[in-house]
Structures are given as structure tokens and as C-alpha cells.
Design a protein around this motif. Sequence first.
Motif, PDB file in Angstrom:
ATOM      1  N   ILE A  38      -4.385  -5.091   3.310  1.00 32.86           N
ATOM      2  CA  ILE A  38      -4.923  -3.856   3.834  1.00 32.86           C
ATOM      3  C   ILE A  38      -6.386  -4.015   3.097  1.00 32.86           C
ATOM      4  N   PRO A  84      -9.486  -2.670   1.448  1.00 34.69           N
ATOM      5  CA  PRO A  84      -9.548  -1.780   0.953  1.00 34.69           C
ATOM      6  C   PRO A  84     -10.306  -0.323   1.015  1.00 34.69           C
ATOM      7  N   SER A  98      -8.295   0.616   5.153  1.00 36.48           N
ATOM      8  CA  SER A  98      -6.590   1.215   5.633  1.00 36.48           C
ATOM      9  C   SER A  98      -6.032   0.284   6.627  1.00 36.48           C
ATOM     10  N   GLY A 147       0.612  -1.428  -0.230  1.00 41.52           N
ATOM     11  CA  GLY A 147       0.286  -0.385   0.048  1.00 41.52           C
ATOM     12  C   GLY A 147       1.095   0.885  -0.082  1.00 41.52           C
ATOM     13  N   LEU A 202      -0.998   4.041   6.422  1.00 41.54           N
ATOM     14  CA  LEU A 202       0.187   3.343   6.896  1.00 41.54           C
ATOM     15  C   LEU A 202       1.874   3.296   6.993  1.00 41.54           C
TER      16      LEU A 202
END
Length: 547
Positions: A375, A377, A380, A266, A409
Amino acid sequence: MSNSIDRKTFLSYLGTGAAALAAASAGLGALEGKASAMSKTADHLFGFNTNKVSGYFNPIAPSKEDKLLLPQNFKYDVIAAFDDVINPAGEKFGSGSDYNAFFPIDGSNTHGLLVNNHEYTTIFSLGPIVNDKPTAEQVKKNLYYQGMSVIEVFRDEKGTWKMDTKSAHARRINGFSKFEFTGPAKGSPALGSATTAQGTFANCSGGVTLWNTVLSCEENFSETAASAKLPDTHYGWVVEVDPFDKSYLKKHTALGRFNHENTAMGLAADGRVVVYMGDDKKDACVYKFISKNKYVKAKGRTNAALLTEGTLYVANLKSGKWLPVTIEAVTKALEKGTPEQKAKFKTQADVVTYAQEAGLLVGGTPTDRPEDIEISPFDSTVFICHTNNDLHGNIHGHITRIFEAGSDLGALEFDFEIFAAGGRQSGFSSPDNLAFDSNGHLWVVTDISSSSQNKGVHKTFMNNGLFVIPTSGSGKGQALQFASGPNDSELTGPFFTPDEQTLFLSVQHPGENTTDLANPTSLWPHRSGDKKARCGVVAISGFQLGK
């Protein structure tokens, strides 16, 4: 479908904290789905009701049949199975079929390249090994049948998925392919000064990059390396492959060397690339890598250079901090270390090469086999399958959910919750791979070891399966079994086409408990006249567009 807690009604209390899970496990009944004071986080996870995949199906019951079972009105096509020819050169589909990634050709949902990982070999690919000493031919086969396959697939006019064995793209990547090292360990003494490596093997799960390549993870590599007399430190890395470019083969040392399960990529809020990774080993840690530089979409594949320079971090679950796994941090941790430890860690190359030891030294938290990481979508948050750890009495595993500070992230602080616990109350044991669909439904495959299936506390779960946790529609709040695998197998690598009309799924190691080829414990996929079980990848269809 009963609403009682032992019929898998557990989404209603997901995110309401460990107390809710304990209450459900104690048979106190289904909760109302309201976030408790302990955790008011899960109420915003889903609710993205795009209806791209309806998720409406009649769930199946656990099964001990030697079949791949699906709900009514769904079907599967076996696209490729062990030893099938995949191209004009006569290369063969490998063993231990695992991760899948679909790459459309010209934007098609019915024609593309499918990348499949091959994790390990079995008696069906090598034959019996006498006294645990493989022959030279068996060593060669072991290297050949592991690695990866790139195959071209399409759905014909009758709706059947097939492999194009005349494809110019189709190829094997295995223990004989030449890879280039990148990052801090390249050319270092830790790698014997090597800049290239012979092959990849023990390829478990993986991930797709932002620039449309595949990251494949070398997991339990030591035995294969030893039997082939190859340097152990050349394996246990994340490798990168371009499905459309046969010459592009990299091993990224900056991401660390351990028993890699998968990658989840990400972007940090500032545009740097973040890669989450699990170490599939008892009492192992969770890691993430943050690139030094920022992602620029227009640069395409040259963004791969971002994986060569950055910082590797390890999670400390007690403090909620990501701790740097750097030579500086390790040196400080070893101020009172042994002479042997100090001699082992002299450079960052040593740190990434022996990342498992380094991660613990700097304060990483040992966990219960962190396998697949994904992760969300939608918000996050980061989901981790902790498959199990019998050393701690965590027999059925759990799914951990991490909340990065500020939903960034790239943050170095986090909070977490136990999102779901395996066991009778949830209807599944030992979660492994995860996938999201566009409704926010969570698809989970399980990894009960073949030696434990249908025994002891695992009896009620029967064979491994694929489960769906719907978050909207008539099945909201229930974990539903979507598939049951053949005998001794696990289902791996769920991956949807972009239109979500097809789900690719691997059937790994059916018949793994076989010791006598004359009496296999499975014969899946039950080809006429075939006397052996074959792992393989299937395409599942029958999904209906939402109403």
C-alpha cells in the motif's frame, strides 16, 4: 546514464496507460511524463520530497558474477547465513532466506530484532535426494530448516552489523513449532477438527501489523506437508508471530488458505483493518480481508482478534469490484454446480480452507502470479507485482496499481492501471517484492527463475537484482539497478530501518542449480574454506542523508 528507453527510462511514462507502455516498448522513445487522457492518476503519486534517502548512487550494470554487487560507496555485512548458530541453545539459521522485518529495541535504529522467513530447502541443506524420495533424516531437516528465525542484530562501533548469538530473544520457529488456529476453520471438519497445527513452513514474504507483530505467509507448502505426512489443510495460511513473545503463534483462517506471498495491512476510512494478499500461482487471484470490527490503537496486540472475524474478498478486474468469498456467495454460484462441489462447500470453514477454488467460483479474475502487494504510504493506492505467466505470454511480468473508490481501502469498487511492465524497455524482468522509501522511491527485486536466468529472452537481464525507481533528484525518471545477486539466486525481503540508513536484504537460494555438491554453481558468501553456497541476510549501508 543514457536516457534512451532501453536504458531503463520508464518512470516518465508510468501511469500514462497501456498505450504509453506499448509505445515505449516499440522503441518510440521516452515520453515526457505528462499524464495522458487515458489516465491522469499517476501525476499525484509521489512528490513527497523529504530527502530522508537521497537515492543518489551510480547504478550498476547487469552482471553474471557470483557476487552480491552494490554501487560504489555502499557495502554489505552478512548478518546470518544458512546453518549459522543464532542463540545459546545452538539453534541454526534456516534455509531459503526471504522476508525481513526489523523491530527496534528501545527505539534504536542500530539495535533490534530481525525476523527472517525461510521458504524452502536446497541440496546444500538436505544433500542429494535419491529418486525423489527423501530419507527420514531429510524429512526432519526439511521441517527444521524452513519456517522463521528471530535474531537479535546490532551495529557495532565500527559500523558493522552483527548478530548477537547470546540473545535471549533469538529463536527458530519451524515445522515443529505448535500453532493455534483462529477464525472460522478452527476445529472444523475441514481441518480434521484440529484447533492446533504442527509447525509452519514454506514461509515466503509477510508483513508487519499495526500492533507490531509479524504476519508470515505459507506459500508452496504441499510437497513438504506430503513428505512429512502432515495434513495438507493445516498449511497455506497466514501465521502471526510476536518477535518479543515466544508463546504467541497463530494461524488466522479467516484470511483464507492459498499460496500466500505476503500481506499488506492498512485501515479503511471507518477504522476497520484491511489486509491485501496475493496468491503466487499462475492464474490465481488477488484477495483482501476486511475486519468486522475496528482497530483501536490503545488495545495493542489484542487487536489481533480483528483477524479472526470479517469478510474475505476477491478482485474481479473486469468489473472493478471486490466480491465476497462467503458461503452464501459460493452456494449461489453452485446452484448449477456438481454434487461434488456442493458437498465440498457446506460452511465458511470450507470456503476459507479451499479459498482458491471458492474465489474463482464467485468471480475472481485469474491473474499472472500476484506476488508482493504494498500500500502506498502517500496516497493509499495499492501496488501488486504480477511476476509473470508464460501460459499467457506474459514472460516479464508487470506491476498493477489499484485505485480504491474514494481512496478508501475498505471500498468494494476500484479502478486499476498497469503501473510498469517488465521487459527490455524497463531493464528488469519478473518483479517480485516491493518497498517504498520516504521519498516515494520504489524499490523492486526480481524473480527470474534460476532455470531461466541468462537464457533466451532473459539474457539481457543476467542475474536477478534490486532496482530503484527514483521520483526526485538527479535520477528522476530512471529505473536504476542497485544490486545484482550471486549465481542462481534471487534477492528478497528489502526492509529499511526507521532512519533508512540500513537496508536489510536476503540472498535466497544461491547455487540453486547445483546437482553435484563437488561442483556448486555458486559459493556465495565465499567464506574461507567453505565449499557450499549459503542463503542469508545482509545489512546494506552507505546511504547518505538528503542535502
